[in-house]
Design an enzyme around this catalytic site. Structure first.
Site, PDB file in Angstrom:
ATOM      1  N   HIS A   1      48.378  55.800  25.219  1.00 49.40           N
ATOM      2  CA  HIS A   1      48.942  56.073  23.908  1.00 49.40           C
ATOM      3  C   HIS A   1      50.233  55.362  23.332  1.00 49.40           C
ATOM      4  CE1 HIS A   1      46.960  60.348  23.761  1.00 49.40           C
ATOM      5  NE2 HIS A   1      46.216  59.566  23.827  1.00 49.40           N
TER       6      HIS A   1
ATOM      7  N   SER B   1      48.249  67.945  31.002  1.00 48.02           N
ATOM      8  CA  SER B   1      47.368  67.618  29.603  1.00 48.02           C
ATOM      9  C   SER B   1      46.416  68.656  29.399  1.00 48.02           C
ATOM     10  CB  SER B   1      46.673  66.364  29.645  1.00 48.02           C
ATOM     11  OG  SER B   1      46.029  66.164  28.657  1.00 48.02           O
TER      12      SER B   1
ATOM     13  N   CYS C   1      57.903  39.801   7.047  1.00 48.48           N
ATOM     14  CA  CYS C   1      57.012  40.213   5.764  1.00 48.48           C
ATOM     15  C   CYS C   1      57.565  41.331   5.042  1.00 48.48           C
ATOM     16  CB  CYS C   1      55.651  40.440   6.301  1.00 48.48           C
ATOM     17  SG  CYS C   1      55.287  42.125   7.359  1.00 48.48           S
TER      18      CYS C   1
ATOM     19  N   CYS D   1      52.107  41.896   9.732  1.00 51.86           N
ATOM     20  CA  CYS D   1      51.908  40.736  10.253  1.00 51.86           C
ATOM     21  C   CYS D   1      51.880  40.444  11.569  1.00 51.86           C
ATOM     22  CB  CYS D   1      53.088  39.840   9.506  1.00 51.86           C
ATOM     23  SG  CYS D   1      54.574  40.250  10.485  1.00 51.86           S
TER      24      CYS D   1
ATOM     25  N   ASP E   1      56.886  57.819  27.266  1.00 53.94           N
ATOM     26  CA  ASP E   1      58.347  58.336  27.430  1.00 53.94           C
ATOM     27  C   ASP E   1      58.682  57.309  28.777  1.00 53.94           C
ATOM     28  OD1 ASP E   1      57.481  59.359  30.039  1.00 53.94           O
ATOM     29  OD2 ASP E   1      57.579  61.357  28.994  1.00 53.94           O
TER      30      ASP E   1
ATOM     31  N   GLN F   1      49.048  59.758  29.040  1.00 51.96           N
ATOM     32  CA  GLN F   1      49.279  60.076  27.721  1.00 51.96           C
ATOM     33  C   GLN F   1      50.663  59.785  27.016  1.00 51.96           C
ATOM     34  OE1 GLN F   1      45.845  62.699  26.024  1.00 51.96           O
ATOM     35  NE2 GLN F   1      46.565  63.602  27.889  1.00 51.96           N
TER      36      GLN F   1
HETATM   37  P1  NAD Z   1      49.793  69.010  25.436  1.00 53.82           P
HETATM   38  O1  NAD Z   1      51.083  69.535  24.955  1.00 53.82           O
HETATM   39  O2  NAD Z   1      48.684  69.211  24.388  1.00 53.82           O
HETATM   40  O3  NAD Z   1      49.471  70.046  26.737  1.00 53.82           O
HETATM   41  C1  NAD Z   1      50.514  69.946  27.613  1.00 53.82           C
HETATM   42  C2  NAD Z   1      49.940  70.854  28.986  1.00 53.82           C
HETATM   43  O4  NAD Z   1      50.841  70.707  29.861  1.00 53.82           O
HETATM   44  C3  NAD Z   1      49.831  72.020  28.582  1.00 53.82           C
HETATM   45  O5  NAD Z   1      48.439  72.612  28.966  1.00 53.82           O
HETATM   46  C4  NAD Z   1      51.014  73.037  29.264  1.00 53.82           C
HETATM   47  O6  NAD Z   1      50.492  74.373  29.669  1.00 53.82           O
HETATM   48  C5  NAD Z   1      51.022  72.125  30.459  1.00 53.82           C
HETATM   49  N1  NAD Z   1      52.565  72.127  30.895  1.00 53.82           N
HETATM   50  C6  NAD Z   1      53.611  72.212  30.171  1.00 53.82           C
HETATM   51  N2  NAD Z   1      54.697  71.970  31.187  1.00 53.82           N
HETATM   52  C7  NAD Z   1      54.240  71.974  32.630  1.00 53.82           C
HETATM   53  C8  NAD Z   1      54.735  71.759  33.522  1.00 53.82           C
HETATM   54  N3  NAD Z   1      56.015  71.726  33.805  1.00 53.82           N
HETATM   55  N4  NAD Z   1      53.835  71.815  34.759  1.00 53.82           N
HETATM   56  C9  NAD Z   1      52.497  72.088  34.508  1.00 53.82           C
HETATM   57  N5  NAD Z   1      51.909  71.921  33.258  1.00 53.82           N
HETATM   58  C10 NAD Z   1      52.856  71.903  32.190  1.00 53.82           C
HETATM   59  O7  NAD Z   1      49.756  67.743  26.068  1.00 53.82           O
HETATM   60  P2  NAD Z   1      48.814  66.255  26.105  1.00 53.82           P
HETATM   61  O8  NAD Z   1      47.663  66.738  26.464  1.00 53.82           O
HETATM   62  O9  NAD Z   1      49.503  65.362  26.573  1.00 53.82           O
HETATM   63  O10 NAD Z   1      48.679  65.795  24.474  1.00 53.82           O
HETATM   64  C11 NAD Z   1      49.864  65.722  23.560  1.00 53.82           C
HETATM   65  C12 NAD Z   1      49.842  64.488  23.084  1.00 53.82           C
HETATM   66  O11 NAD Z   1      51.427  63.987  22.631  1.00 53.82           O
HETATM   67  C13 NAD Z   1      49.690  63.423  24.150  1.00 53.82           C
HETATM   68  O12 NAD Z   1      49.023  62.421  23.429  1.00 53.82           O
HETATM   69  C14 NAD Z   1      50.918  62.585  24.476  1.00 53.82           C
HETATM   70  O13 NAD Z   1      50.940  61.159  24.027  1.00 53.82           O
HETATM   71  C15 NAD Z   1      51.754  63.000  23.288  1.00 53.82           C
HETATM   72  N6  NAD Z   1      53.192  63.704  23.651  1.00 53.82           N
HETATM   73  C16 NAD Z   1      53.783  62.893  24.776  1.00 53.82           C
HETATM   74  C17 NAD Z   1      55.206  63.335  25.192  1.00 53.82           C
HETATM   75  C18 NAD Z   1      55.824  62.446  26.449  1.00 53.82           C
HETATM   76  O14 NAD Z   1      55.552  61.263  26.247  1.00 53.82           O
HETATM   77  N7  NAD Z   1      56.786  63.168  27.113  1.00 53.82           N
HETATM   78  C19 NAD Z   1      55.450  64.555  24.823  1.00 53.82           C
HETATM   79  C20 NAD Z   1      54.699  65.246  23.699  1.00 53.82           C
HETATM   80  C21 NAD Z   1      53.541  64.977  23.375  1.00 53.82           C
END
Ligand code: NAD
Length: 257
Positions: free
Chosen positions: A125, A200, A162, A136, A110, A107
């Site tokens: 994502h 996640s 555009c 466009c 980065d 998801q």
């Molecule tokens: P979320 O923030 O909803 O959940 C993150 C989960 O990871 C939580 O359960 C948290 O407790 C856990 N966590 C945090 N640090 C951790 C670690 N070091 N080790 C283990 N677990 C850890 O994230 P999500 O479910 O990915 O949803 C957020 C949305 O936002 C996604 O769709 C994503 O695309 C986007 N997002 C992306 C980034 C990125 O690309 N790095 C950053 C922020 C949000």
């Protein structure tokens, strides 16, 4: 596998699950990259505590208030571009290299999985790697997108063809997921006998439904997050703690399995 019941929260149990799987896949989220210095959305110090990304990073805001959208998004591009993969990304790449993960769905936008050496990453994502025009369909490189934003009086990059405001390749809340990637993710989940979820909260649909698909198909679930998920009760292996530590220990445990 008999020892799983007493070790279902250990890296060794995860190593055992992966080594016995025929088609294991991984699904990663923002918690994968917090150890690289990128805040997730929902933890105590996550982005959500300061601003509601669902509002500011939404298609609605992009269309109606592009300047506000780009005020949030432009510094995030710099923040996300200036970081390195951490030991969790390295461990996932190693699991792929050993043939223990057949598909990697993320998801995250980065690009840290690719920077760590992972291949064929399914970025459901989107990704920061490009710019695009919703009107466009013109495409730009990330460099061109940033130059246009920095050169505009209001900070909003606009399409040369555009004139409509440009966005990055990151999927906004309210926008459709890229069809090829979401199809690839569903196909991987249909084939999987194990899904490993890392970092996640499994709150963002439809990707959050992938563990249910694997579970309902008779496959097994491994979850590694610091926080809770809706699937904790049905997980076969449930690891808590830092992804970097737990996954590095999993790779180390594999040689002993
Ligand atoms: P979320 O923030 O909803 O959940 C993150 C989960 O990871 C939580 O359960 C948290 O407790 C856990 N966590 C945090 N640090 C951790 C670690 N070091 N080790 C283990 N677990 C850890 O994230 P999500 O479910 O990915 O949803 C957020 C949305 O936002 C996604 O769709 C994503 O695309 C986007 N997002 C992306 C980034 C990125 O690309 N790095 C950053 C922020 C949000």
């Amino acid at each position: 596998m008999g020892s799983l019941a007493v070790m279902a929260g250990s890296p060794k149990a995860l190593a055992e699950l992966l080594s016995e799987a025929e088609h294991a896949i991984a699904l990663t989220g923002a918690g994968m990259s917090t150890e690289s210095g990128i805040p997730d959305f929902r933890s105590a110090d996550g982005v959500w505590q300061k601003v509601d990304p669902m509002e500011v990073a939404s298609l609605q805001t992009f269309i109606t208030e592009p300047q506000r959208f780009w005020q949030f998004h432009r510094p995030r591009i710099d923040m996300l571009s200036g970081v390195d993969p951490n030991s969790a990304h390295v461990a996932i790449a190693e699991l792929q290299r050993r043939g223990l993960l057949r598909s990697l769905i993320t998801q995250n936008i980065d690009r840290l999985h690719s920077k760590a050496g992972s291949t064929d990453v399914i970025e459901v994502h989107g990704s920061l790697s490009r710019g695009e025009c919703l009107q466009c369909k013109a495409m730009t490189t990330l460099g061109e997108l940033v130059a246009k934003a920095d050169g505009a009086d209001d900070g909003v990059p606009r399409c040369d063809d555009c004139g409509f405001q440009l966005k990055s390749g990151v999927v906004m809340f309210g926008e459709s997921l890229p069809p090829a990637e979401i199809t690839a993710a569903y196909e991987a989940a249909e084939r999987a006998d194990v899904i490993l979820v890392v970092g996640s909260s499994l709150q963002v649909a439809p990707v959050s439904e992938l563990p249910a698909m694997v579970h309902q198909g008779g496959g097994r679930l491994a979850i590694l997050t610091e926080g809770d998920t809706p699937y904790d009760e049905v997980a076969d292996v449930r690891l808590r703690g830092k992804a970097g530590v737990q996954l590095s220990e999993t790779v180390a445990a594999l040689d002993a399995v």
